[in-house]
Design an enzyme around this catalytic site. Sequence first.
Site, PDB file in Angstrom:
ATOM      1  N   SER A 177      -4.467   2.814  -8.045  1.00 34.46           N
ATOM      2  CA  SER A 177      -3.303   2.404  -8.818  1.00 34.46           C
ATOM      3  C   SER A 177      -2.988   3.473  -9.856  1.00 34.46           C
ATOM      4  O   SER A 177      -3.884   3.940 -10.566  1.00 34.46           O
ATOM      5  CB  SER A 177      -3.551   1.069  -9.527  1.00 34.46           C
ATOM      6  OG  SER A 177      -2.522   0.815 -10.468  1.00 34.46           O
ATOM      7  N   ASN A 224     -10.188  -0.772  -5.163  1.00 29.89           N
ATOM      8  CA  ASN A 224      -8.901  -0.160  -5.485  1.00 29.89           C
ATOM      9  C   ASN A 224      -9.077   0.851  -6.614  1.00 29.89           C
ATOM     10  O   ASN A 224      -9.239   0.477  -7.771  1.00 29.89           O
ATOM     11  CB  ASN A 224      -7.900  -1.243  -5.891  1.00 29.89           C
ATOM     12  CG  ASN A 224      -6.516  -0.686  -6.152  1.00 29.89           C
ATOM     13  OD1 ASN A 224      -6.260   0.506  -6.021  1.00 29.89           O
ATOM     14  ND2 ASN A 224      -5.599  -1.564  -6.519  1.00 29.89           N
ATOM     15  N   ASN A 271       6.679  -0.215  -9.761  1.00 29.34           N
ATOM     16  CA  ASN A 271       5.936  -1.136 -10.620  1.00 29.34           C
ATOM     17  C   ASN A 271       4.981  -0.367 -11.510  1.00 29.34           C
ATOM     18  O   ASN A 271       4.460   0.683 -11.129  1.00 29.34           O
ATOM     19  CB  ASN A 271       5.198  -2.190  -9.782  1.00 29.34           C
ATOM     20  CG  ASN A 271       3.768  -1.782  -9.463  1.00 29.34           C
ATOM     21  OD1 ASN A 271       2.856  -1.967 -10.272  1.00 29.34           O
ATOM     22  ND2 ASN A 271       3.572  -1.200  -8.277  1.00 29.34           N
ATOM     23  N   ARG A 272       4.790  -0.895 -12.689  1.00 26.64           N
ATOM     24  CA  ARG A 272       3.749  -0.419 -13.595  1.00 26.64           C
ATOM     25  C   ARG A 272       3.052  -1.643 -14.203  1.00 26.64           C
ATOM     26  O   ARG A 272       2.902  -1.777 -15.412  1.00 26.64           O
ATOM     27  CB  ARG A 272       4.334   0.498 -14.674  1.00 26.64           C
ATOM     28  CG  ARG A 272       5.539  -0.034 -15.440  1.00 26.64           C
ATOM     29  CD  ARG A 272       5.908   0.912 -16.591  1.00 26.64           C
ATOM     30  NE  ARG A 272       7.052   0.447 -17.351  1.00 26.64           N
ATOM     31  CZ  ARG A 272       8.303   0.847 -17.158  1.00 26.64           C
ATOM     32  NH1 ARG A 272       8.585   1.713 -16.191  1.00 26.64           N
ATOM     33  NH2 ARG A 272       9.288   0.391 -17.915  1.00 26.64           N
ATOM     34  N   ASP A 277       0.083 -11.739  -4.151  1.00 24.36           N
ATOM     35  CA  ASP A 277      -0.695 -12.903  -4.579  1.00 24.36           C
ATOM     36  C   ASP A 277      -1.897 -12.403  -5.378  1.00 24.36           C
ATOM     37  O   ASP A 277      -3.031 -12.398  -4.905  1.00 24.36           O
ATOM     38  CB  ASP A 277      -1.134 -13.716  -3.362  1.00 24.36           C
ATOM     39  CG  ASP A 277      -1.724 -15.065  -3.750  1.00 24.36           C
ATOM     40  OD1 ASP A 277      -1.752 -15.385  -4.952  1.00 24.36           O
ATOM     41  OD2 ASP A 277      -2.161 -15.801  -2.847  1.00 24.36           O
ATOM     42  N   LYS A 278      -1.644 -11.998  -6.613  1.00 30.07           N
ATOM     43  CA  LYS A 278      -2.675 -11.365  -7.424  1.00 30.07           C
ATOM     44  C   LYS A 278      -3.864 -12.282  -7.704  1.00 30.07           C
ATOM     45  O   LYS A 278      -5.002 -11.827  -7.769  1.00 30.07           O
ATOM     46  CB  LYS A 278      -2.077 -10.900  -8.754  1.00 30.07           C
ATOM     47  CG  LYS A 278      -1.100  -9.743  -8.641  1.00 30.07           C
ATOM     48  CD  LYS A 278      -0.536  -9.378  -9.995  1.00 30.07           C
ATOM     49  CE  LYS A 278       0.401  -8.189  -9.888  1.00 30.07           C
ATOM     50  NZ  LYS A 278      -0.327  -6.948  -9.569  1.00 30.07           N
ATOM     51  N   TYR A 285       4.313  -5.183   1.803  1.00 31.57           N
ATOM     52  CA  TYR A 285       4.604  -6.012   0.629  1.00 31.57           C
ATOM     53  C   TYR A 285       6.043  -5.797   0.199  1.00 31.57           C
ATOM     54  O   TYR A 285       6.875  -6.707   0.261  1.00 31.57           O
ATOM     55  CB  TYR A 285       3.610  -5.701  -0.498  1.00 31.57           C
ATOM     56  CG  TYR A 285       3.926  -6.318  -1.850  1.00 31.57           C
ATOM     57  CD1 TYR A 285       4.888  -7.313  -2.012  1.00 31.57           C
ATOM     58  CD2 TYR A 285       3.253  -5.915  -2.992  1.00 31.57           C
ATOM     59  CE1 TYR A 285       5.176  -7.865  -3.254  1.00 31.57           C
ATOM     60  CE2 TYR A 285       3.535  -6.464  -4.235  1.00 31.57           C
ATOM     61  CZ  TYR A 285       4.509  -7.428  -4.360  1.00 31.57           C
ATOM     62  OH  TYR A 285       4.783  -7.964  -5.590  1.00 31.57           O
ATOM     63  N   SER A 286       6.422  -4.585  -0.207  1.00 29.58           N
ATOM     64  CA  SER A 286       7.753  -4.343  -0.766  1.00 29.58           C
ATOM     65  C   SER A 286       8.870  -4.722   0.195  1.00 29.58           C
ATOM     66  O   SER A 286       9.930  -5.199  -0.238  1.00 29.58           O
ATOM     67  CB  SER A 286       7.892  -2.877  -1.175  1.00 29.58           C
ATOM     68  OG  SER A 286       6.984  -2.555  -2.211  1.00 29.58           O
ATOM     69  N   ASN A 319      -1.782   3.611  -1.355  1.00 31.36           N
ATOM     70  CA  ASN A 319      -1.181   2.854  -2.444  1.00 31.36           C
ATOM     71  C   ASN A 319       0.198   3.435  -2.758  1.00 31.36           C
ATOM     72  O   ASN A 319       0.738   4.233  -1.990  1.00 31.36           O
ATOM     73  CB  ASN A 319      -2.094   2.921  -3.673  1.00 31.36           C
ATOM     74  CG  ASN A 319      -2.001   1.694  -4.556  1.00 31.36           C
ATOM     75  OD1 ASN A 319      -0.922   1.161  -4.778  1.00 31.36           O
ATOM     76  ND2 ASN A 319      -3.131   1.246  -5.079  1.00 31.36           N
TER      77      ASN A 319
END
Length: 351
Positions: A177, A174, A114-115, A68-69, A312-313, A241
Amino acid sequence: MAIYSAGMALYPLVRPLLFTLDAERAHGLALRMARALPARPARHDARLAVEVAGLSFPSPIGLAAGLDKDAEAPDAFLALGFGFVEVGTVTPLPQGGNPRPRLFRLVEDRAVINRMGFNNQGQPAALARLRARARRPGIVGVNIGANKDAADRIADYVQGVRTMAPVADYLTVNISSPNTPGLRALQDEGALDALLAAVMAARTDGTPIFLKIAPDLEPADVDAIARVAMAQRVDALIVSNTTISRPPLRSAHAGEAGGLSGAPLRDLALARLRDFRTATGGGLPLIAAGGIASGADAFARIKAGASLVQLYSALVYHGPGLARRIERELAALLAREGFADAKAAIGADYR
């Protein structure tokens, strides 16, 4: 409750249809479906309650940032049984992220690459949504980042603290990433010290500050991060992460660039959690993330020193009922191993 139960039961039937869609389109569809659900508070087993940084978490099972960005449906995810939800990553200015395709399912490996590149609508959009949910129950944290083209990334984090603290139960800085060039350099000791000094100085209301770090660290890096985080009085570390390493994978997408998450990350993330538990000596709360898909996974992280866990994943493969299932399995494991509650099991491997 009947709506949620039906959705959970139907997921094994729906998943093959979702998997025919591009991963990012399926993600968007899932988020729209979540927004349509009634936001009813979930009930939790009282034995699972944990306190971290002065916050009372009804369950240690949380939703990690990334799903939920833009803070579109935190209450729906709380209603699915998560003890807390972390939204974001949000940056001061909106940004589109990296070119598509940028999200890949590795079905054979139960993994995701993901990227995305911090694609989000910007902090003002998330701020408005979180203001609108004010006074609703449930812990919602906000994950903050820097814009890709920021001239001063520390200033971006300071702005994130000042903007989002009024609507956040906690903030996560964060810096881990792999999809924003140069971002992980902020984990270097000198840069991290300067960043955290600025972030902690910008905090004026006591909002807890968590720091999210990468799993791809050498022992000296672990010691330096732990030392700086404790010196700057960070409230908790999130370990970890996604990884840029590539264990043996079977999927055709194994060679895609980006951060790897899901089942192949489990052992690395657990090892890094143990490293940080040793480096901090139990003096700093730890939050585990990476490869958690069962009550046994959560139990292992808690015994290894985590007060909370995030996932999440695994939702991609197990569906919306996963948080409730992990809670049930965790409660059963606590009882079987003779722990009165989750708090009693934290760091048990070291006692």
